[in-house]
Write a protein that holds these residues in place. Structure first.
Motif, PDB file in Angstrom:
ATOM      1  N   GLN A  13       0.827  -1.209   0.000  1.00 44.31           N
ATOM      2  CA  GLN A  13       0.000   0.000   0.000  1.00 44.31           C
ATOM      3  C   GLN A  13       0.862   1.260   0.000  1.00 44.31           C
ATOM      4  O   GLN A  13       0.585   2.213  -0.734  1.00 44.31           O
ATOM      5  CB  GLN A  13      -0.926  -0.003   1.219  1.00 44.31           C
ATOM      6  CG  GLN A  13      -2.065  -1.005   1.131  1.00 44.31           C
ATOM      7  CD  GLN A  13      -2.846  -1.087   2.434  1.00 44.31           C
ATOM      8  OE1 GLN A  13      -2.252  -1.183   3.513  1.00 44.31           O
ATOM      9  NE2 GLN A  13      -4.171  -1.049   2.333  1.00 44.31           N
ATOM     10  N   LEU A  14       1.898   1.257   0.814  1.00 47.83           N
ATOM     11  CA  LEU A  14       2.786   2.408   0.863  1.00 47.83           C
ATOM     12  C   LEU A  14       3.468   2.631  -0.493  1.00 47.83           C
ATOM     13  O   LEU A  14       3.600   3.777  -0.947  1.00 47.83           O
ATOM     14  CB  LEU A  14       3.840   2.211   1.948  1.00 47.83           C
ATOM     15  CG  LEU A  14       3.335   2.290   3.392  1.00 47.83           C
ATOM     16  CD1 LEU A  14       4.411   1.806   4.355  1.00 47.83           C
ATOM     17  CD2 LEU A  14       2.918   3.706   3.746  1.00 47.83           C
ATOM     18  N   VAL A  18       3.243   6.038  -2.901  1.00 45.16           N
ATOM     19  CA  VAL A  18       4.418   6.776  -3.363  1.00 45.16           C
ATOM     20  C   VAL A  18       4.473   6.806  -4.885  1.00 45.16           C
ATOM     21  O   VAL A  18       4.809   7.840  -5.498  1.00 45.16           O
ATOM     22  CB  VAL A  18       5.700   6.165  -2.754  1.00 45.16           C
ATOM     23  CG1 VAL A  18       6.944   6.793  -3.375  1.00 45.16           C
ATOM     24  CG2 VAL A  18       5.716   6.370  -1.245  1.00 45.16           C
ATOM     25  N   GLN A  19       4.136   5.710  -5.517  1.00 43.19           N
ATOM     26  CA  GLN A  19       4.084   5.676  -6.976  1.00 43.19           C
ATOM     27  C   GLN A  19       3.071   6.685  -7.508  1.00 43.19           C
ATOM     28  O   GLN A  19       3.317   7.384  -8.501  1.00 43.19           O
ATOM     29  CB  GLN A  19       3.719   4.263  -7.466  1.00 43.19           C
ATOM     30  CG  GLN A  19       4.812   3.231  -7.333  1.00 43.19           C
ATOM     31  CD  GLN A  19       5.872   3.340  -8.420  1.00 43.19           C
ATOM     32  OE1 GLN A  19       5.773   4.155  -9.327  1.00 43.19           O
ATOM     33  NE2 GLN A  19       6.908   2.512  -8.317  1.00 43.19           N
ATOM     34  N   TYR A  29      11.165   1.753   4.563  1.00 42.04           N
ATOM     35  CA  TYR A  29      10.245   2.518   5.395  1.00 42.04           C
ATOM     36  C   TYR A  29      10.253   1.934   6.804  1.00 42.04           C
ATOM     37  O   TYR A  29      10.704   0.805   7.027  1.00 42.04           O
ATOM     38  CB  TYR A  29       8.817   2.470   4.825  1.00 42.04           C
ATOM     39  CG  TYR A  29       8.098   1.163   5.084  1.00 42.04           C
ATOM     40  CD1 TYR A  29       7.251   1.011   6.184  1.00 42.04           C
ATOM     41  CD2 TYR A  29       8.279   0.061   4.243  1.00 42.04           C
ATOM     42  CE1 TYR A  29       6.603  -0.188   6.432  1.00 42.04           C
ATOM     43  CE2 TYR A  29       7.639  -1.139   4.480  1.00 42.04           C
ATOM     44  CZ  TYR A  29       6.796  -1.259   5.578  1.00 42.04           C
ATOM     45  OH  TYR A  29       6.160  -2.448   5.829  1.00 42.04           O
ATOM     46  N   LYS A  30       9.740   2.723   7.756  1.00 38.78           N
ATOM     47  CA  LYS A  30       9.540   2.212   9.103  1.00 38.78           C
ATOM     48  C   LYS A  30       8.379   2.958   9.764  1.00 38.78           C
ATOM     49  O   LYS A  30       8.117   4.123   9.447  1.00 38.78           O
ATOM     50  CB  LYS A  30      10.808   2.345   9.953  1.00 38.78           C
ATOM     51  CG  LYS A  30      11.226   3.765  10.268  1.00 38.78           C
ATOM     52  CD  LYS A  30      12.449   3.771  11.197  1.00 38.78           C
ATOM     53  CE  LYS A  30      12.882   5.197  11.541  1.00 38.78           C
ATOM     54  NZ  LYS A  30      14.057   5.215  12.446  1.00 38.78           N
ATOM     55  N   GLU A  31       7.696   2.265  10.657  1.00 34.86           N
ATOM     56  CA  GLU A  31       6.609   2.895  11.396  1.00 34.86           C
ATOM     57  C   GLU A  31       7.190   3.862  12.414  1.00 34.86           C
ATOM     58  O   GLU A  31       8.221   3.595  13.022  1.00 34.86           O
ATOM     59  CB  GLU A  31       5.775   1.842  12.137  1.00 34.86           C
ATOM     60  CG  GLU A  31       4.966   0.945  11.231  1.00 34.86           C
ATOM     61  CD  GLU A  31       4.032   0.047  12.025  1.00 34.86           C
ATOM     62  OE1 GLU A  31       3.342   0.555  12.937  1.00 34.86           O
ATOM     63  OE2 GLU A  31       4.000  -1.162  11.731  1.00 34.86           O
ATOM     64  N   TYR A  41       4.501   7.075   8.938  1.00 34.76           N
ATOM     65  CA  TYR A  41       5.570   6.237   8.396  1.00 34.76           C
ATOM     66  C   TYR A  41       6.692   7.121   7.870  1.00 34.76           C
ATOM     67  O   TYR A  41       6.449   8.116   7.170  1.00 34.76           O
ATOM     68  CB  TYR A  41       5.048   5.372   7.244  1.00 34.76           C
ATOM     69  CG  TYR A  41       4.073   4.309   7.679  1.00 34.76           C
ATOM     70  CD1 TYR A  41       4.499   3.027   8.002  1.00 34.76           C
ATOM     71  CD2 TYR A  41       2.709   4.587   7.772  1.00 34.76           C
ATOM     72  CE1 TYR A  41       3.605   2.047   8.408  1.00 34.76           C
ATOM     73  CE2 TYR A  41       1.806   3.617   8.182  1.00 34.76           C
ATOM     74  CZ  TYR A  41       2.260   2.349   8.497  1.00 34.76           C
ATOM     75  OH  TYR A  41       1.369   1.378   8.897  1.00 34.76           O
ATOM     76  N   PHE A  42       7.913   6.762   8.226  1.00 36.54           N
ATOM     77  CA  PHE A  42       9.097   7.404   7.676  1.00 36.54           C
ATOM     78  C   PHE A  42       9.501   6.613   6.439  1.00 36.54           C
ATOM     79  O   PHE A  42       9.722   5.398   6.503  1.00 36.54           O
ATOM     80  CB  PHE A  42      10.228   7.407   8.703  1.00 36.54           C
ATOM     81  CG  PHE A  42      11.561   7.827   8.162  1.00 36.54           C
ATOM     82  CD1 PHE A  42      11.778   9.136   7.770  1.00 36.54           C
ATOM     83  CD2 PHE A  42      12.588   6.914   8.030  1.00 36.54           C
ATOM     84  CE1 PHE A  42      13.006   9.524   7.262  1.00 36.54           C
ATOM     85  CE2 PHE A  42      13.824   7.290   7.522  1.00 36.54           C
ATOM     86  CZ  PHE A  42      14.029   8.608   7.142  1.00 36.54           C
ATOM     87  N   ILE A  43       9.563   7.287   5.313  1.00 38.31           N
ATOM     88  CA  ILE A  43       9.782   6.613   4.027  1.00 38.31           C
ATOM     89  C   ILE A  43      10.991   7.208   3.313  1.00 38.31           C
ATOM     90  O   ILE A  43      11.139   8.431   3.242  1.00 38.31           O
ATOM     91  CB  ILE A  43       8.532   6.764   3.117  1.00 38.31           C
ATOM     92  CG1 ILE A  43       7.324   6.067   3.757  1.00 38.31           C
ATOM     93  CG2 ILE A  43       8.803   6.212   1.720  1.00 38.31           C
ATOM     94  CD1 ILE A  43       6.006   6.368   3.051  1.00 38.31           C
TER      95      ILE A  43
END
Length: 318
Positions: A13-14, A18-19, A29-31, A41-43
């Motif tokens: 989903q993330l 982003v796409q 990424y990380k929560e 979320y850090f992406i």
């Protein structure tokens, strides 16, 4: 802290999000687990850019009235404060309320360096803390220089009022209505508390001009690095209100550094009486949000109960 509000997303989903907005994928990424309601979320994108995605609770989650329409409020407030150009806030890069990719609205903002002040505060000396809080006071004053036309919740989707007394009493009615619905009990009857609030509300008429108020600007929403404030975040609970409603004027903080940076303090009888109403509102919010968010931290829940009981006693004697 864990709560039922948080909407969790899969890596797929993330990546689709982003796409959709950047025409590239996710590198990693990380929560971000520090949030109390919305989830983030850090992406790191494949092009190397770092961003933060913040997602609201999913549709169907029962929210407090003050927590409804807060994501659009945060996006609008961030864009408005960014126009000042001298307050460090993240730029909003994308906002999607359509629910087409995921079951909740979300926005993406630029990544800001630094660490939440509450996590590193003890690492700074008293002099350094005063310096940081003086910076915060100056930034908070700048935010409060943004003028509005009417009072109330920040979101344009919420009702607004010509007087601060009417607006604040509606905020309080929402808070107590949610409390009754959740079955929260106090040491004082609701009818008596409502009577006291009405009785003490005349001083609200002294506030003539609505300004942008962050309201939730506690240490966890201030990022610092090497003794400098690098970011102010979480404008979701913004209001058009009395600037004395800001957190650092509350019984929790109100430090000399902040007051020096802001350039004013609570000094008159009217200001003290208004602040007692705002302290009660905040203490109520901290208690009432617990059953709605179904927090898993029993120590925090008990703290919120004790804090409210102390707050009611302070209010009764104010």
């Amino acid at each position: 802290m864990e709560s039922t509000y948080k909407t969790r997303l899969t890596s797929e989903q993330l990546d689709r999000i982003v796409q959709q907005h950047f025409n590239t994928g996710i590198q990693e990424y990380k929560e971000m687990i520090d949030g109390w309601a919305n989830h983030a979320y850090f992406i790191t994108k494949k092009d190397g850019q770092k961003v933060v995605l913040k997602i609201a609770p999913s549709n169907g989650i029962k929210l407090m009235r003050c927590e409804q329409q807060v994501m659009v409020a945060e996006v609008e407030a961030l864009r408005l404060v960014a126009e000042l150009q001298d307050v460090p806030v993240p730029r909003v890069l994308a906002y999607d309320p359509s629910l087409t990719l995921v079951p909740a609205e979300y926005f993406i903002m630029e990544y800001m360096p630094g660490t939440p002040y509450n996590k590193v505060k003890d690492q700074y000396s008293a002099e350094e803390q005063e310096s940081i809080e003086q910076q915060l006071g100056a930034h908070n004053r700048r935010i409060n220089e943004i003028k509005g036309e009417k009072f109330g919740y920040f979101s344009s989707k919420k009702p607004h009022y010509t007087t601060w007394r009417e607006a604040f009493l509606c905020l309080m009615d929402d808070m107590l209505g949610d409390s009754k619905a959740a079955g929260v009990e106090f040491s004082i009857r609701y009818e008596e508390l409502e009577r006291l609030i009405q009785e003490k509300s005349d001083v609200l008429d002294d506030v003539k001009e609505p300004v942008l108020v962050h309201w939730d600007l506690w240490d966890g929403n201030v990022f610092v690095e090497a003794g400098q404030i690098t970011a102010i975040i979480d404008f979701e609970r913004s209001l058009w209100a009395d600037p004395l409603m800001e957190h650092y004027f509350s019984h929790f903080n109100n430090t000399p550094g902040f007051l020096k940076g802001y350039g004013r303090a609570v000094t008159t009888d009217s200001e003290r009486r208004r602040r007692s109403l705002y302290d009660l509102y905040f203490d109520l919010a901290l208690r009432i949000e617990c059953p709605y968010r179904q927090y898993d931290n029993k120590e925090h829940i008990q703290w919120s109960i004790d804090n409210l009981e102390e707050g009611i006693k302070r209010f009764q004697s104010s």
